[in-house]
Design a protein around this motif. Structure first.
Motif, PDB file in Angstrom:
ATOM      1  N   VAL A  74       0.834  -1.198   0.000  1.00  8.51           N
ATOM      2  CA  VAL A  74       0.000   0.000   0.000  1.00  8.51           C
ATOM      3  C   VAL A  74       0.871   1.251   0.000  1.00  8.51           C
ATOM      4  O   VAL A  74       0.583   2.234  -0.704  1.00  8.51           O
ATOM      5  N   TYR A  75       1.945   1.222   0.754  1.00  8.50           N
ATOM      6  CA  TYR A  75       2.853   2.368   0.805  1.00  8.50           C
ATOM      7  C   TYR A  75       3.426   2.677  -0.584  1.00  8.50           C
ATOM      8  O   TYR A  75       3.441   3.830  -1.022  1.00  8.50           O
ATOM      9  N   ARG A  76       3.873   1.648  -1.287  1.00  3.66           N
ATOM     10  CA  ARG A  76       4.495   1.868  -2.597  1.00  3.66           C
ATOM     11  C   ARG A  76       3.479   2.274  -3.649  1.00  3.66           C
ATOM     12  O   ARG A  76       3.760   3.138  -4.492  1.00  3.66           O
ATOM     13  N   LEU A  77       2.297   1.662  -3.624  1.00  2.00           N
ATOM     14  CA  LEU A  77       1.272   2.084  -4.579  1.00  2.00           C
ATOM     15  C   LEU A  77       0.894   3.539  -4.363  1.00  2.00           C
ATOM     16  O   LEU A  77       0.759   4.306  -5.325  1.00  2.00           O
ATOM     17  N   ALA A  78       0.716   3.932  -3.098  1.00  3.85           N
ATOM     18  CA  ALA A  78       0.360   5.321  -2.802  1.00  3.85           C
ATOM     19  C   ALA A  78       1.467   6.278  -3.226  1.00  3.85           C
ATOM     20  O   ALA A  78       1.192   7.414  -3.633  1.00  3.85           O
ATOM     21  N   ARG A  79       2.716   5.839  -3.133  1.00 11.70           N
ATOM     22  CA  ARG A  79       3.845   6.691  -3.531  1.00 11.70           C
ATOM     23  C   ARG A  79       4.004   6.762  -5.053  1.00 11.70           C
ATOM     24  O   ARG A  79       4.320   7.812  -5.611  1.00 11.70           O
ATOM     25  N   PHE A  80       3.804   5.632  -5.735  1.00 11.84           N
ATOM     26  CA  PHE A  80       4.106   5.569  -7.166  1.00 11.84           C
ATOM     27  C   PHE A  80       2.962   6.050  -8.046  1.00 11.84           C
ATOM     28  O   PHE A  80       3.189   6.469  -9.175  1.00 11.84           O
ATOM     29  N   PHE A  81       1.722   5.977  -7.564  1.00  5.34           N
ATOM     30  CA  PHE A  81       0.609   6.497  -8.345  1.00  5.34           C
ATOM     31  C   PHE A  81       0.710   8.004  -8.471  1.00  5.34           C
ATOM     32  O   PHE A  81       1.219   8.688  -7.573  1.00  5.34           O
ATOM     33  N   ASP A  82       0.204   8.536  -9.590  1.00  8.26           N
ATOM     34  CA  ASP A  82       0.056   9.985  -9.663  1.00  8.26           C
ATOM     35  C   ASP A  82      -1.016  10.422  -8.684  1.00  8.26           C
ATOM     36  O   ASP A  82      -1.748   9.598  -8.120  1.00  8.26           O
ATOM     37  N   PHE A  83      -1.139  11.707  -8.455  1.00  5.45           N
ATOM     38  CA  PHE A  83      -1.990  12.205  -7.382  1.00  5.45           C
ATOM     39  C   PHE A  83      -3.442  11.772  -7.543  1.00  5.45           C
ATOM     40  O   PHE A  83      -4.082  11.333  -6.583  1.00  5.45           O
ATOM     41  N   TRP A  84      -3.979  11.875  -8.764  1.00  2.98           N
ATOM     42  CA  TRP A  84      -5.397  11.565  -8.957  1.00  2.98           C
ATOM     43  C   TRP A  84      -5.651  10.067  -8.804  1.00  2.98           C
ATOM     44  O   TRP A  84      -6.668   9.664  -8.227  1.00  2.98           O
ATOM     45  N   ARG A  85      -4.755   9.283  -9.295  1.00  2.00           N
ATOM     46  CA  ARG A  85      -4.926   7.833  -9.163  1.00  2.00           C
ATOM     47  C   ARG A  85      -4.733   7.401  -7.712  1.00  2.00           C
ATOM     48  O   ARG A  85      -5.350   6.450  -7.244  1.00  2.00           O
ATOM     49  N   MET A  86      -3.862   8.126  -7.004  1.00  2.00           N
ATOM     50  CA  MET A  86      -3.678   7.850  -5.579  1.00  2.00           C
ATOM     51  C   MET A  86      -4.965   8.148  -4.800  1.00  2.00           C
ATOM     52  O   MET A  86      -5.334   7.402  -3.878  1.00  2.00           O
ATOM     53  N   LEU A  87      -5.666   9.223  -5.161  1.00  2.00           N
ATOM     54  CA  LEU A  87      -6.945   9.510  -4.531  1.00  2.00           C
ATOM     55  C   LEU A  87      -7.930   8.369  -4.753  1.00  2.00           C
ATOM     56  O   LEU A  87      -8.635   7.942  -3.826  1.00  2.00           O
ATOM     57  N   SER A  88      -7.987   7.871  -5.973  1.00  2.00           N
ATOM     58  CA  SER A  88      -8.884   6.755  -6.272  1.00  2.00           C
ATOM     59  C   SER A  88      -8.508   5.530  -5.455  1.00  2.00           C
ATOM     60  O   SER A  88      -9.382   4.838  -4.914  1.00  2.00           O
ATOM     61  N   PHE A  89      -7.220   5.259  -5.361  1.00  2.00           N
ATOM     62  CA  PHE A  89      -6.762   4.095  -4.609  1.00  2.00           C
ATOM     63  C   PHE A  89      -7.139   4.211  -3.135  1.00  2.00           C
ATOM     64  O   PHE A  89      -7.601   3.231  -2.526  1.00  2.00           O
ATOM     65  N   TYR A  90      -6.987   5.383  -2.580  1.00  2.00           N
ATOM     66  CA  TYR A  90      -7.289   5.573  -1.157  1.00  2.00           C
ATOM     67  C   TYR A  90      -8.774   5.366  -0.866  1.00  2.00           C
ATOM     68  O   TYR A  90      -9.142   4.593   0.029  1.00  2.00           O
ATOM     69  N   TYR A  91      -9.620   6.026  -1.634  1.00  2.00           N
ATOM     70  CA  TYR A  91     -11.048   5.999  -1.312  1.00  2.00           C
ATOM     71  C   TYR A  91     -11.745   4.718  -1.766  1.00  2.00           C
ATOM     72  O   TYR A  91     -12.904   4.502  -1.408  1.00  2.00           O
ATOM     73  N   THR A  92     -11.073   3.876  -2.520  1.00  2.00           N
ATOM     74  CA  THR A  92     -11.668   2.591  -2.900  1.00  2.00           C
ATOM     75  C   THR A  92     -11.083   1.429  -2.112  1.00  2.00           C
ATOM     76  O   THR A  92     -11.493   0.288  -2.334  1.00  2.00           O
ATOM     77  N   SER A  93     -10.173   1.702  -1.204  1.00  2.00           N
ATOM     78  CA  SER A  93      -9.577   0.599  -0.436  1.00  2.00           C
ATOM     79  C   SER A  93      -9.580   0.961   1.043  1.00  2.00           C
ATOM     80  O   SER A  93     -10.634   1.018   1.675  1.00  2.00           O
ATOM     81  N   VAL A  94      -8.419   1.252   1.586  1.00  2.00           N
ATOM     82  CA  VAL A  94      -8.319   1.484   3.029  1.00  2.00           C
ATOM     83  C   VAL A  94      -9.001   2.766   3.457  1.00  2.00           C
ATOM     84  O   VAL A  94      -9.416   2.909   4.616  1.00  2.00           O
ATOM     85  N   GLY A  95      -9.156   3.707   2.547  1.00  2.00           N
ATOM     86  CA  GLY A  95      -9.770   4.982   2.905  1.00  2.00           C
ATOM     87  C   GLY A  95     -11.200   4.853   3.363  1.00  2.00           C
ATOM     88  O   GLY A  95     -11.664   5.626   4.212  1.00  2.00           O
ATOM     89  N   PHE A  96     -11.930   3.885   2.813  1.00  2.00           N
ATOM     90  CA  PHE A  96     -13.314   3.685   3.240  1.00  2.00           C
ATOM     91  C   PHE A  96     -13.376   3.356   4.726  1.00  2.00           C
ATOM     92  O   PHE A  96     -14.207   3.907   5.462  1.00  2.00           O
ATOM     93  N   TYR A  97     -12.497   2.482   5.193  1.00  2.00           N
ATOM     94  CA  TYR A  97     -12.507   2.077   6.600  1.00  2.00           C
ATOM     95  C   TYR A  97     -11.941   3.180   7.492  1.00  2.00           C
ATOM     96  O   TYR A  97     -12.391   3.364   8.625  1.00  2.00           O
ATOM     97  N   ILE A  98     -10.963   3.923   6.973  1.00  2.00           N
ATOM     98  CA  ILE A  98     -10.438   5.050   7.741  1.00  2.00           C
ATOM     99  C   ILE A  98     -11.513   6.120   7.912  1.00  2.00           C
ATOM    100  O   ILE A  98     -11.708   6.668   9.007  1.00  2.00           O
ATOM    101  N   SER A  99     -12.240   6.407   6.839  1.00  2.00           N
ATOM    102  CA  SER A  99     -13.308   7.406   6.920  1.00  2.00           C
ATOM    103  C   SER A  99     -14.403   6.957   7.872  1.00  2.00           C
ATOM    104  O   SER A  99     -14.940   7.764   8.650  1.00  2.00           O
ATOM    105  N   THR A 100     -14.741   5.674   7.833  1.00  2.00           N
ATOM    106  CA  THR A 100     -15.754   5.159   8.755  1.00  2.00           C
ATOM    107  C   THR A 100     -15.286   5.298  10.201  1.00  2.00           C
ATOM    108  O   THR A 100     -16.060   5.707  11.084  1.00  2.00           O
ATOM    109  N   ALA A 101     -14.025   4.948  10.453  1.00  2.00           N
ATOM    110  CA  ALA A 101     -13.484   5.089  11.806  1.00  2.00           C
ATOM    111  C   ALA A 101     -13.474   6.554  12.238  1.00  2.00           C
ATOM    112  O   ALA A 101     -13.789   6.875  13.400  1.00  2.00           O
TER     113      ALA A 101
END
Length: 1518
Positions: free
Chosen positions: A1089-1116
């Motif tokens: 997850v660390y490397r994907l978040a680092r290597f994706f461009d900014f917009w794709r990183m946003l998509s990655f966050y809110y479609t994976s771990v970001g959903f659970y972080i936002s819920t918490a």
């Protein structure tokens, strides 16, 4: 004709395979012609590979090369080169990466090649290494290292192994790996499932050693003996043995000296959220800063804009600090880059902060101007440079790594450089699409945030809404949901053959749709979804040519379920005085014209064949009318319609004139036509009424709908890619036995009885099918067991579904006519492996229940001869991976490959897949889980799906996917409303959500089965999952991460689907969600997850966050915000701050301040999370009632005690806490009449009720009085059992001990700090007491503590006595009441408090007691040492008793009313009612053995009492 062509292709494939075998021998002879063997035998002799490994890989390689020849139309030499290039692609990348530190004498690998065919030799050597590598297959670069060293040794040193490859090469690395990994079987694992990842290594750590020169220090290669040594490990082992001999004691292991972590340390901390996604948090922080500046200054002056510089620099400095923290102690190659970044941002933060402070100082204006100019230049340069950095980071995503040194150098500047992650490029068009999506979304978000003061918490909701809208639009464009009913299906059926020929047929030139359709209908009948009568209605006869003089006319003939409606419509229209409407319909192309033509020509054919003509039906006149129909004139068609519906034709069909023996074999075909003619003229079928079965409807609708969707053109079966299906199996149910089916649950319901009631039409169809067979009693019981198993989540259902691939391939080659050669081709294109790791254990077991599983697996192997079973066999500590299959009539073990040790050193499921993957074949691999199903009509589209792996002919250089996402149909959800909701929610994720994630967001990963992998790509890059213990808890998704990081691409396709089941009781749902959320928690810690978040461009990183771990972080975050909001409101009320602020606001007329104090609206936005489900449901189902099918074994009543154990600490405690806060706010709040106050009470109150009572609302028979009595008895027995040796479901003491395990000092300290909130509530209540002698709140507060201590001592005293009688319990209760009454009386008369105030102060003791208990749990180790832990146990028991009865009381009260239970059942099982399910009988009537007849006979009819109990079912839906 088709069968002959298919046989020719099969012969050609056999010839190709024989030629490949000859090529293998030819290469061997070029090296050594003394033996008549092939190159694999040569490598076996040189490297000492195992014989069965060689045989397995020989079959593997021969099939791969032969299939490559047929698929790509290449000769054998070109096919070998193509296959070798793809297989060794990762090795070549690794070799290029390792040049800078490699110890090889030569820099180019091609300078020394194998004699003969280097491509074939290298391919064989690599696959032989891979086939015997066992757990090392999870470490692809380790295999590259071994392959490189072995190839170099064989070529340069002419080396030959002394010992076996397994012992010399694999075992040393395996032992080294096993020493580093946490032992899954050690005793400590049973006590604590939490692993400290920073203290143990995982597969990734060891594999990444081979990205660096460190591997040359830890691993030494013996070129002469082909042996791999681990000096440090061998030295440590030797030291251990010496010390053990010297001490003559039990071996005491010293600390393992190896530095375990490489490149990354998975610290268990929430800081990973910022560390991985720092760009996201920096962006939102700066935007928040901008919104605040606009709000307070109403402008964006340069002076304020430059404040972004220090903010950005500080956050980046914090990020750089985390980089050091998360790599400190590990071997890190890029530590120089980390240090430079840390220094740069540290200096930048200091300088900009100093300049910004000086710039805003007002007491030194002259100096300030100078500082501001300097600050202006520095901050501007910093911000512009980082803006360019962000743009460059995004633009570099368009370039792969092989575009030159300049691109590689730039990527080192903008991104961290690893062996993986550098090839993640996207097309500019894709970048533009997902960037536009986020720009529009963020613009809307910031506009609303500025207006509503809601910021961080709403982005997830915005994403949900936008993705729902976009997914619905893209689904509509893709033709999803165009067929929603059988009426729409029948209307478009006329065009279906054309779509079928276009999408599923490869240039046959013959009409084949009717064959496929009839085969589909036959499968539905075999599966008992259709009755015999329905099968006749759906069978489609082939088009028929009728001769008219010298001409022939082709008549389209349609299934009866369509034409019967048309004929009946024509009959009704012809009964009218005028025939205008009938003429209008006959003038158009349609089913009616085809039906009249078919009837007319069929009548003529029958009369002509029999040679019988009447005066009313003269032959010459009939032929004249035939020509009229041939000319298709509506008026002549009308005449023919009147003629064929005349009484004479009816008499002919009724044999009142003709006397013919229709059973005569010569008239067999004619009798079939006559029978169809009778049904067309006399049938009464309504197209909306067939088929009755909901699953059959759903499957037909989706198949018809999919033919409208875009899909690749399929090749012939001979030219298609070959593939395998792999199903991991542990110990789930295989096939139900007679004993299983008749075993009663605690409510007296048997599985067979349940299934008969849930699937009454299918049970009836099954009996109808069985009546045509003459079976023995044993065979009948087997058939019933299979029927039940096919309606449950069993291995039998999964195997039957997957074997439809084989049936589909055979059918597609010949249209149903085949021979052994044709079956051989289908077997070469498809392989099915069940990884039943415990199969050998089942066979050896003496327990009949366990041994039955092995027998059932063998039953499936006999029923499906192509099925192969991979399993682990242990013999005296020696482990082997074996493959069994049916050979003739016996089941034989065909391959047995020894392993270096126990295969289970990581997570179970991926390890099981890994040991079996060497037995798979082909270019593609589909992963299927145990709870899945497949369908014949979907298997027909597998050729189309596999074509997605090939680039378009016009764009051969376009990147192709490495994982093909496949749509799933969740077939569970038929029993309860909750099951229906969760089934649709799950369906939404696997359809609409993944549709958007794949396109336009380009962020879809692998979320489990049934995705299809590019097999060669993944077996050379670590496999189809990751297996490191705990960190890879969600093992499947890491395959998607790994594939993306290594330059792969994941797509999603919805023209094909696979069935999927879920356990959909509330407890099962909670357990599943807990597993998924825990898996996401572990993902946040991972390097992937660390490397994907680092290597994706900014917009794709946003998509990655809110479609994976970001959903659970936002819920918490929402849950934490809810608690903070509630406690803040309560503290403001208790302190009097809210009252003062509202008073001041009303005086000043400040309405904005009052609005701020009522900001509960954010918690109402959560309902928008259902938007994807609603839009997806409307898109595909419209507003038609959805009737799902599935297992749904969730009708058993769950005891109150079990629900309490499951939800006590996770939901009940929190629900009571929220209810307490709301109660305090209601009592002491200052704005009770305000709208915001009412909304707050309703929202939070509803949440508290849901958390407290949802488990009981979704529990069958929760309000049945007898069940309630049983629950009370069970609850009391559980509470009074204080034995620590009993299991937790029998003893409260055992359960309590398991609930009080906190790990780590940090967790204990946090728990103590958070528990202080309860004491503040007690003090706040005392602060509001109204005394007649002045302000003495502190005195009352102290008095309440005295009472608290007295009650505690009383409870402790009572707990010391043994189990007492009822009289003694009553005395104890009286003592408690007397003490409480004395305290109230004393407070009322001494302090002149009101009675309500005294009661309030006593109630305030409840949270205080819970706070003391929470602190006591955190201090458990120290309390145990002080021997005071028993006091906490007694106190906790009292709270559990109190909480339990507080929650249980409303249920007991409602159970008194007899109408509540039927109403609850009706609401809960609404979906089952709509299918006519007799759920009241299922839940209320105990089933005994006398109510069921023997196996194979029909179920006994329900009694009159049963009918009365289920009467409400037949009145329809609510």
């Amino acid at each position: 004709m088709a069968a002959s062509s298919a046989t020719d292709h099969a012969s050609q494939l056999l010839e190709v395979e024989n030629s490949v075998k000859e090529e293998l021998k030819k290469v061997r002879k070029s090296i050594d012609d003394t033996k008549d063997e092939d190159i694999l035998d040569y490598l076996r002799d040189v490297c000492k590979f195992q014989e069965d490994n060689v045989r397995n890989q020989r079959e593997h390689i021969v099939q791969l090369i032969a299939n490559t020849c047929s698929v790509h139309k290449k000769d054998i030499s070109s096919a070998i080169q193509h296959l070798a290039a793809k297989t060794l692609e990762n090795y070549k990348s690794w070799y290029t990466h390792s040049k800078s530190w490699s110890d090889d004498e030569d820099s180019e690998p091609d300078q020394h090649s194998f004699k003969g065919d280097d491509h074939l030799m290298s391919l064989c050597l690599y696959l032989l290494i891979w086939g015997e590598a066992a757990n090392l297959r999870f470490m692809p670069e380790c295999l590259c290292f071994i392959f490189h060293k072995m190839k170099t040794s064989i070529i340069r040193h002419n080396a030959k192994a002394e010992n076996g490859f397994l012992e010399s090469v694999i075992t040393p690395v395996y032992l080294f790996l096993k020493k580093d990994l946490p032992n899954p079987k050690e005793k400590e694992r049973k006590r604590s499932p939490i692993i400290s990842h920073r203290r143990v290594a995982n597969y990734d750590d060891l594999n990444e050693l081979f990205w660096t020169s460190q591997c040359l220090k830890d691993f030494k290669w013996d070129h002469n003996n082909l042996k791999l040594k681990v000096p440090r490990f061998e030295k440590w082992q030797h030291k251990q043995k010496v010390e053990e001999k010297q001490r003559h004691k039990k071996k005491v292991e010293e600390k393992w000296p190896h530095k375990k972590k490489v490149n990354f340390i998975e610290h268990r901390t929430f800081l990973h959220i910022f560390h991985s996604f720092h760009r996201l948090w920096i962006f939102f922080t700066i935007m928040l800063q901008a919104l605040l500046i606009i709000a307070f200054t109403q402008s964006l002056k340069l002076k304020y804009l430059l404040l972004f510089g220090p903010t950005h620099a500080f956050l980046m400095f914090f990020q750089s600090t985390l980089d050091i923290v998360f790599t400190y102690g590990a071997y890190v190659k890029h530590n120089v880059r980390i240090a430079l970044q840390f220094l740069f941002y540290g200096v930048a933060t200091g300088i900009q902060t100093f300049l910004s402070i000086k710039s805003f100082q007002e007491n030194e204006p002259e100096t300030s101007v100078d500082y501001f100019k300097i600050y202006e230049y520095v901050a501007s340069f910093y911000l512009v440079a980082h803006l360019a950095h962000a743009i460059g980071h995004s633009l570099l995503s368009f370039f792969p790594t092989d575009k030159g040194k300049s691109v590689t150098w730039l990527k080192w500047i903008f991104k961290e450089r690893y062996f993986i992650g550098s090839g993640m490029q996207v097309r500019p068009l894709d970048f533009l699409k997902y960037a536009s999506f986020w720009i529009v979304l963020l613009a809307a978000k910031f506009f609303v945030s500025y207006k509503t003061q809601i910021y961080f918490l709403d982005t997830q909701i915005w994403y949900v809404v936008f993705s729902a809208i976009l997914g619905c639009l893209t689904g509509g464009i893709a033709h999803l949901g165009e067929m929603r009913s059988m009426y729409m299906f029948a209307k478009q059926f006329r065009e279906m053959p054309k779509h079928f020929e276009k999408r599923l047929v490869q240039g046959s030139g013959e009409p084949v749709f009717y064959k496929c359709w009839n085969e589909l209908i036959s499968k539905l009948r075999e599966e008992d979804y259709l009755s015999d009568n329905e099968k006749e209605l759906f069978v489609m006869p082939p088009p028929k040519n009728f001769t008219i003089g010298n001409d022939a006319v082709n008549v389209n003939r349609w299934p009866l379920f369509i034409v019967v409606n048309e004929v009946q419509l024509a009959v009704s229209l012809s009964a009218r005085k005028d025939h205008n409407e009938l003429l209008r319909r006959l003038s158009k192309e349609g089913y009616l014209r085809d039906a009249i033509e078919e009837i007319f020509f069929t009548v003529g054919e029958i009369l002509d064949r029999l040679g019988v003509w009447t005066n009313e039906l003269k032959k010459n006149d009939f032929y004249n009318l035939e020509h009229a129909i041939y000319n298709k004139k509506a008026t002549d068609l009308l005449k023919m319609w009147i003629l064929i519906t005349s009484r004479m034709v009816q008499d002919l069909l009724d044999d009142k004139i003709l006397h013919v023996n229709w059973k005569d074999q010569e008239l067999n075909t004619l009798s079939v036509e006559k029978l169809r003619l009778e049904k067309m003229l006399n049938g009464t079928t309504n197209v909306l009424d067939v088929p009755r079965n909901g699953e059959a409807r759903r499957r037909l609708l989706f198949f018809g709908n999919s033919l409208l969707m875009k899909m690749p053109k399929p090749p012939s079966v001979d030219r298609m890619l070959s593939f395998s299906v792999l199903t991991p199996y542990l110990n789930e149910e295989v096939v139900y036995s007679t004993k299983d089916l008749h075993k009663e649950n605690k409510d007296g319901i048997t599985t067979l009885y349940y299934l008969q009631r849930v699937y009454p039409d299918e049970w009836k169809n099954f009996n109808e099918r069985m009546e045509k067979k003459s079976l023995s009693e044993h065979d009948k019981s087997v058939e019933i067991g299979l029927w039940a198993s096919y309606r449950s989540q069993t291995l039998a259902r999964t195997v039957r579904g997957m074997m439809y691939y084989y049936d589909a391939l055979k059918f597609q080659r010949t249209g149903g006519d085949g021979d052994e050669l044709i079956d051989f081709v289908a077997a070469r294109k498809f392989t099915y492996i069940v990884a039943a790791q415990r199969y050998s254990e089942f066979k050896k077991s003496k327990d009949t229940n366990i041994k039955k599983k092995a027998t059932d697996i063998e039953l499936l192997m006999n029923k499906h001869p192509l099925l192969r079973v991979a399993y682990i066999d242990e013999d005296d500590g020696t482990y082997s991976s074996k493959l069994a299959m049916l050979d003739g009539k016996d089941i034989q073990t065909i391959y047995s490959i020894k392993l270096p040790g126990d295969f289970l050193i990581g997570e179970g499921k991926p390890e099981n897949q890994n040991h079996a993957i060497i037995f798979t074949r082909g270019e593609a691999l589909q992963t299927i889980d145990m709870n899945q199903d497949n369908y014949f009509e979907e298997a027909l589209k597998m050729r189309n799906l596999l074509e997605e792996f090939r680039p378009p002919d016009k764009k051969p250089d376009r990147q192709v996917p490495t994982i093909l996402g496949v749509r799933e149909h969740v077939f569970t959800g038929s029993v309860s409303s909750l099951a229906w909701f969760m089934s649709n929610q799950e369906t939404t994720f696997v359809t609409l959500s993944q549709r958007v994630m794949a396109n336009p967001l380009k962020i879809r990963m692998h979320y489990g089965h049934p995705d299809v992998f590019d097999r060669i790509f993944h077996i050379t890059r670590g496999g189809i999952s990751k297996a490191s213990r705990t960190i890879n808890l969600s093992e499947d998704i890491f395959a998607g991460y790994n594939s993306t990081l290594r330059g792969g691409m994941v797509t999603h396709h919805e023209y094909i689907q696979v069935g999927k089941g879920r356990d959909l009781g509330l407890n099962q749902i909670s357990a599943f969600e807990a597993k998924v959320s825990s898996g996401n928690g572990e993902q946040i810690l991972s390097r992937d997850v660390y490397r994907l978040a680092r290597f994706f461009d900014f917009w794709r990183m946003l998509s990655f966050y809110y479609t994976s771990v970001g959903f659970y972080i936002s819920t918490a975050m929402i849950v934490v915000a809810l608690y903070a909001y509630l406690y803040g409101k309560v503290y403001m009320v208790l302190s009097g701050v809210e009252k003062d602020m509202l008073t001041k606001a009303r005086i000043e007329g400040n309405n904005a301040l009052e609005s701020v104090l009522a900001t509960q609206a954010i918690f109402q936005y959560g309902f928008l999370n259902c938007a994807p489900m609603v839009t997806g449901y409307i898109l595909e189902q419209g507003f038609i009632k959805y009737r799902s099918t599935g297992r749904g074994f969730v009708i058993e009543h769950v005891h109150f005690a079990e629900n309490y154990r499951f939800y006590s600490r996770s939901h009940f405690v929190k629900g009571l806490e929220i209810a307490m806060l709301l109660f305090v706010y209601v009592v002491y709040g200052a704005q009770r009449t305000r709208k915001g106050y009412v909304l707050l009470a309703l929202d939070i109150g509803f949440l508290a009720i849901c958390w407290l009572y949802a488990p009981f609302f979704f529990n069958p028979l929760s309000f049945e009085w007898q069940k309630t009595v049983d629950d009370i008895t069970n609850w009391n027995n559980w509470l009074t059992n204080k034995s620590h040796s009993a299991p937790d479901y029998e003893s409260w003491a055992t359960w309590w001990e398991k609930q009080t395990d906190l790990r780590g000092f940090r967790a204990r300290a946090v728990e103590c700090i958070l528990s202080l909130r309860f004491f503040l509530i007690q003090f706040g209540v005392a602060y509001h007491l109204r005394s007649g002698v002045g302000t003495i709140s502190l005195l009352v507060y102290a008095s309440s503590w005295v009472l608290f201590v007295c009650i505690g001592l009383l409870v402790a005293f009572l707990s010391l006595s043994p189990r007492s009688s009822n009289k003694l319990r009553f005395v104890h209760f009286l003592a408690f009441i007397v003490l409480l009454a004395a305290f109230i009386t004393g407070c009322v008369f001494t302090l002149r408090l009101q009675v309500l105030d005294v009661i309030a102060s006593i109630l305030a003791l409840i949270p205080t007691g819970w706070g003391i208990l929470s602190i006591g749990i955190a201090c458990k180790p120290w309390l145990r040492k002080a021997r005071l832990w028993w006091l906490m146990s007694v106190w906790a028991w009292s709270y559990d008793v109190g909480m339990g009865y507080v929650i249980f009381a409303p249920i007991i009260f409602l159970s008194w009313f007899p109408f509540i239970s039927p109403l609850h059942t009706r609401i809960l099982f609404n979906q089952a009612f709509s299918r006519g399910l007799e759920i009241s009988v299922l839940l209320s009537t105990p089933i005994t053995t006398t109510t069921e007849e023997t196996i194979g006979r029909r179920q006994k009819e329900p009694s009159e009492e049963d009918r009365r109990r289920s009467l409400n079912i037949h009145t329809g839906n609510l």
